[in-house]
Design an enzyme around this catalytic site. Structure first.
Site, PDB file in Angstrom:
ATOM      1  CD  GLU A 265      -9.498  20.844 -15.949  1.00 19.57           C
ATOM      2  OE1 GLU A 265      -8.217  20.726 -16.441  1.00 19.57           O
ATOM      3  OE2 GLU A 265     -10.523  20.415 -16.312  1.00 19.57           O
ATOM      4  CD  GLU A 319     -11.214  12.220 -13.162  1.00 15.74           C
ATOM      5  OE1 GLU A 319     -12.500  11.912 -13.769  1.00 15.74           O
ATOM      6  OE2 GLU A 319     -10.540  12.991 -13.250  1.00 15.74           O
ATOM      7  CE  LYS A 322      -8.847  12.956 -17.552  1.00 12.26           C
ATOM      8  NZ  LYS A 322      -8.439  14.101 -16.894  1.00 12.26           N
ATOM      9  CD  GLU A 328      -3.533  13.382 -19.561  1.00  8.49           C
ATOM     10  OE1 GLU A 328      -4.791  13.618 -19.225  1.00  8.49           O
ATOM     11  OE2 GLU A 328      -2.751  14.254 -19.594  1.00  8.49           O
TER      12      GLU A 328
END
Length: 504
Positions: A265, A319, A322, A328
């Site tokens: 990542e 997303e 999250k 985030e």
């Protein structure tokens, strides 16, 4: 004597072929997280991935619908066993066997699975589950061995940079002693099975949390200054390399010198809370473009020059479920409706961003001319031949093998350098960036690593035949074909050399 000679000949030839076949080069993949309630179905995601020529995808579980969606696509998947499942996988071999039999084997090899991550960033988990990781990995590997897949699918586990107690200077990189109880057997497992040490790296957090110690340019691969490691004298121009080398030095300190590092990542958020001022689309795009160039060029790191490094960019989508700060939920390259948050070329072929207004020449600042990523290979080769020939009179030494601009070795990159050189030498006028419609004027410097693009103002004498049409020329063959021919020629030369020795 003759029998021994031929035996050696066969063995050496086989080793050479194996060595050549194992050199795959560094790759860039994408993380496909699904912690959102508005994402497109997996089959649409699979098509999106293929449309953008992404060949490596990491998912965090073994969702059957996702596995099915990537069948027969050629995309290589890294799948995961979540932390919540570590206990049953570590307790009983039958649990791993059953999972493999029911969740993987029905879809393999149509779905090309190459890695299984067992647990994720366990040192960040509030539960004390680190002791479960190696037993679970061992059981998964045993299940793969029973199926005859242990050499095709590698087993590892991912970690955050928090697994280190020190990361600066890089040469002082050291694993945190409080994790020693599980790290030593884990590293032994990786070394024995030739699996990579998987790390999640985020220079963004290093800058966000210590902006007075870490410059934004250093985090974005844009720094013009260098940070010196006082112990080794190695020079670092970006945070990413420094963090990678800290891992390598930590491994070396424990005498694990053969384990490769893989970045599972890394990325940059495009939006954040009011205090997260660096979380912008421009910074996210800059980081990822520079990261891809850095990896594709295979420059390695100061401590590991030329070392292959595979990475996965986080993340495919924003997303919305999250938790945490606004950033985030905004690491994605795409919105749920599949439109781009910003433009990014995973192939490394486009030297700069090709956004919708890239063709618009801005009135202020320096301009450059690059090749359009939409141009055909034939048109690009013809244009290179013209620019680098007597007609264009461009010095194309820099794009020759072993020269600063040879990598990435593709026509778009080589043409961009040649186009810009001609453009700057001929007054930086719009007509000097035509190249039969394959040239594009941009206002973002395409310079990367040690490949320096000429700037406006450094104009040389105007070529006398600048209006000459680009001549028709035979199209260049696929570069992989040239590489294959060169490799075959080298092998044949070597074999004939051995034959000459035998005759002598």
């Amino acid at each position: 004597m003759a029998r021994g000679f031929w035996f050696i000949l066969v063995v050496v030839s086989a080793l050479l072929l194996m060595l050549l076949g194992s050199c795959h080069g560094s790759f860039v993949g994408i993380c496909y997280g699904r912690n959102a309630d508005d994402l497109p179905p997996p089959d649409k995601v699979s098509q999106l991935v293929q449309d953008h020529k992404i060949k490596y995808v990491r998912i965090y579980d073994s969702n059957i619908q996702v596995l099915k969606s990537f069948a027969n696509t050629g995309v290589e998947l890294m799948i995961g066993i979540p932390n919540l499942d570590l206990l049953p996988f570590s307790q009983f071999q039958t649990n791993a066997d059953t999972w493999l039999r029911n969740s993987i084997l029905p879809y393999y090899p149509a779905t090309k699975i190459t890695y299984i991550t067992v647990g994720a960033e366990i040192t960040e988990s509030p539960e004390n589950i680190s002791a479960l990781v190696v037993p679970a990995m061992t059981n998964v590997l045993a299940a793969l061995k029973k199926a005859g897949l242990h050499k095709k699918i590698k087993v590892s586990s991912t970690h955050s940079l928090g697994v280190l107690s020190r990361s600066f200077p890089p040469s002082a990189g050291a694993f945190d002693s409080k994790h020693a109880h599980f790290l030593k057997p884990l590293l032994e497992f990786l070394a024995e099975n030739q699996s990579p040490f998987m790390i999640d790296l985020y220079p963004y957090y290093a800058y966000r949390d210590s902006p007075k110690k870490v410059s934004l340019d250093y985090a974005l691969f844009e720094s013009s200054s260098e940070v010196i490691d006082p112990n080794t004298g190695l020079l670092y121009t970006n945070m990413f390399d420094a963090q990678i080398d800290a891992i390598y030095f930590a491994l070396t300190a424990l005498n694990f010198r053969t384990i490769k590092v893989m970045v599972t990542e890394t990325g940059w958020p495009s939006k954040g809370s009011p205090k997260e001022t660096a979380a912008t689309p421009d910074n996210a795009q800059t980081y990822n473009i520079n990261l891809i160039r850095h990896v594709i060029n295979e420059t390695g790191t100061p401590a590991k020059p030329g070392e292959e490094l595979d990475i996965y960019i986080f993340s495919l989508f924003n997303e919305n479920r999250k938790p945490g700060l606004e950033s985030e939920r905004n690491w994605g390259l795409f919105y749920p409706d599949q439109t781009s948050v910003y433009s990014l070329d995973f192939t490394g072929q486009s030297p700069v961003d090709m956004t919708a207004d890239a063709n618009v020449t801005k009135s202020n600042g320096t301009k450059w001319c690059i090749a359009s990523s939409k141009a055909t290979q034939i048109d690009l080769q013809n244009a290179i031949n013209w620019a680098c020939g007597t007609s264009g009179n461009v010095d194309c030494t820099a794009i020759q093998p072993s020269q600063p601009c040879f990598q990435p070795d593709n026509l778009v990159s080589h043409a961009s350098y040649a186009f810009n050189s001609y453009y700057q030498q001929n007054g930086a006028s719009d007509v000097a960036c035509s190249f039969g419609g394959t040239g594009v004027i941009v206002d973002k410097d395409p310079t990367y690593d040690s490949c320096i693009y000429m700037r406006t103002g450094n104009n040389l004498t105007l070529a006398s035949n600048s209006t000459t049409a680009i001549p028709s020329a035979p199209s260049s063959s696929n570069k992989e074909v040239y590489s294959s021919i060169s490799t075959s020629a080298l092998l044949l030369t070597f074999l004939f050399f051995l034959l000459d020795l035998e005759r002598a």
